[in-house]
Enzyme design. Structure first.
Site, PDB file in Angstrom:
ATOM      1  N   ASP A   1      -7.298   0.754   4.132  1.00  0.00           N
ATOM      2  CA  ASP A   1      -5.888   0.446   3.920  1.00  0.00           C
ATOM      3  C   ASP A   1      -5.262   1.306   2.828  1.00  0.00           C
ATOM      4  O   ASP A   1      -4.040   1.408   2.722  1.00  0.00           O
ATOM      5  CB  ASP A   1      -5.671  -1.046   3.610  1.00  0.00           C
TER       6      ASP A   1
ATOM      7  N   HIS B   1       0.837  -1.212   0.000  1.00  0.00           N
ATOM      8  CA  HIS B   1       0.000   0.000   0.000  1.00  0.00           C
ATOM      9  C   HIS B   1       0.870   1.259   0.000  1.00  0.00           C
ATOM     10  O   HIS B   1       0.758   2.130   0.870  1.00  0.00           O
ATOM     11  CB  HIS B   1      -0.950   0.000   1.203  1.00  0.00           C
TER      12      HIS B   1
END
Length: 346
Positions: free
Chosen positions: A247, A100
């Site tokens: 996220d 991420h």
């Protein structure tokens, strides 16, 4: 190739990461393909996989983080590595994880460069047909958990809608793509109400929702805010927001204000559930599912090596953020390197 499977350290309390990146069955396949696998003791314990299960299929169980990260040339994780884990990582190693990068690049840039890490992100590994298989299986699990989360707390997209519908709930789906809405209408046989995600529609539907599920994705990018604080203020007290985009930064303005670990909290009298690792709530099933979709990529690395795999410009190449510490994915730095050129140069 020497694969390392460490014990996950992300999260605390009920939101601790309890999955392990590869199950014993997956390790067996790697070992039979000629790979060496080292597993940190206790890595699979929270998912129901004891050390002995890994030993029986040919893995070497070691007892320190230092040994896993310091020996393996390919680390297979779930959560992005911590500062400590990057520090322990062998120079020039590859690390597969849910990196991420869009929400963590500033803190990861220098450590990745200094260690010469090849960073491969599950969330951006993409097949030729556009499918993102590893992220998809996590989304399916999270979507199926959504009604349980909402019900347990008091009051993803397609999978959440399907599960809510199966429980007899009224389901409304908003999307920016008219084509996708038409597909969903057909898939659900007209049993859901679909609408374009315009500002007017968002304000109207958010206001009467009892459970609002945010599942906005732009692969490799920070999730856009589509539900504002003003919209949240119009929701009835005691309703629930589940932000599965957390996220990637969160698609609801009131969840973006939460710290990096997220959690369960109340804002504007609305209960928020913003957790980056929802599949960890069913850690054993989620580990089996992750192993199932991840294993073909690991076997490809074992058979062809890192350079050979990336040279083919296949799914793993699409998931490459950095190659030996040099950034190759557009949007991260101004002077992104060309992956093909770097691989050819060795």
């Amino acid at each position: 190739m020497l694969f390392g499977v460490p014990k996950e350290t992300a999260g605390k309390g009920p939101f601790e990461e309890k999955r392990v990146s590869v199950s014993p069955a997956g390790v067996r396949e790697l070992v039979e393909a000629g790979a060496e696998v080292i597993v940190e003791s206790g890595a699979g314990a929270d998912a129901g996989f004891v050390d002995e299960a890994y030993r029986k299929v040919g893995a070497q169980v070691v007892y320190t983080q230092e040994e896993v990260f310091g020996r393996a040339d390919t680390i297979v994780k779930i959560a992005r590595p911590s500062d400590r884990e990057i520090e322990l990582t062998r120079q020039g190693a590859s690390v597969l994880a849910f990196w991420h990068m869009a929400v963590a690049f500033d803190q990861l840039k220098e450590p990745v460069e200094q260690k010469g890490i090849t960073a491969l992100g599950y969330e951006v590994i993409q097949e030729a047909d556009g499918a993102i298989p590893i992220l998809r299986v996590s989304s399916e699990i999270a979507g199926c958990l959504a009604p349980q989360i909402a019900g347990h707390r008091g009051t993803l997209g397609f999978y959440a809608a399907r599960t809510f519908l199966g429980l007899g709930c009224s389901v409304y789906i908003l999307d920016r793509s008219k084509k996708r809405l038409e597909e969903l209408d057909q898939l659900f046989g007209g049993r859901v109400i679909t609408a374009l995600a315009t500002r007017e529609n968002l304000e109207k539907f958010v206001a009467f929702a009892e459970v609002l599920v945010g599942a906005v994705l732009k692969p490799g990018e920070v999730a856009p805010v589509v539900v504002t604080r003003e919209m949240v203020k119009e929701m009835r007290p005691g309703t629930v927001i589940i932000d599965f985009s957390f996220d990637q930064g969160g698609c609801v303005e009131t969840t973006r204000l939460q710290g990096p670990s997220g959690g369960l909290f109340v804002r504007e009298d609305v209960l928020h559930f913003a957790v980056a690792n929802c599949p960890s709530l069913v850690s054993r099933s989620a580990t089996h599912a992750l192993t199932h979709v991840l294993l073909p990529y690991l076997l490809r690395l074992q058979e062809q090596g890192l350079e050979g795999t990336l040279r083919q410009r296949g799914p793993l190449a699409s998931g490459c953020y950095a190659y030996h510490g040099q950034w190759v994915r557009n949007g991260l730095v101004d002077n992104t390197k060309d992956l093909d050129s770097l691989v050819r140069e060795g």
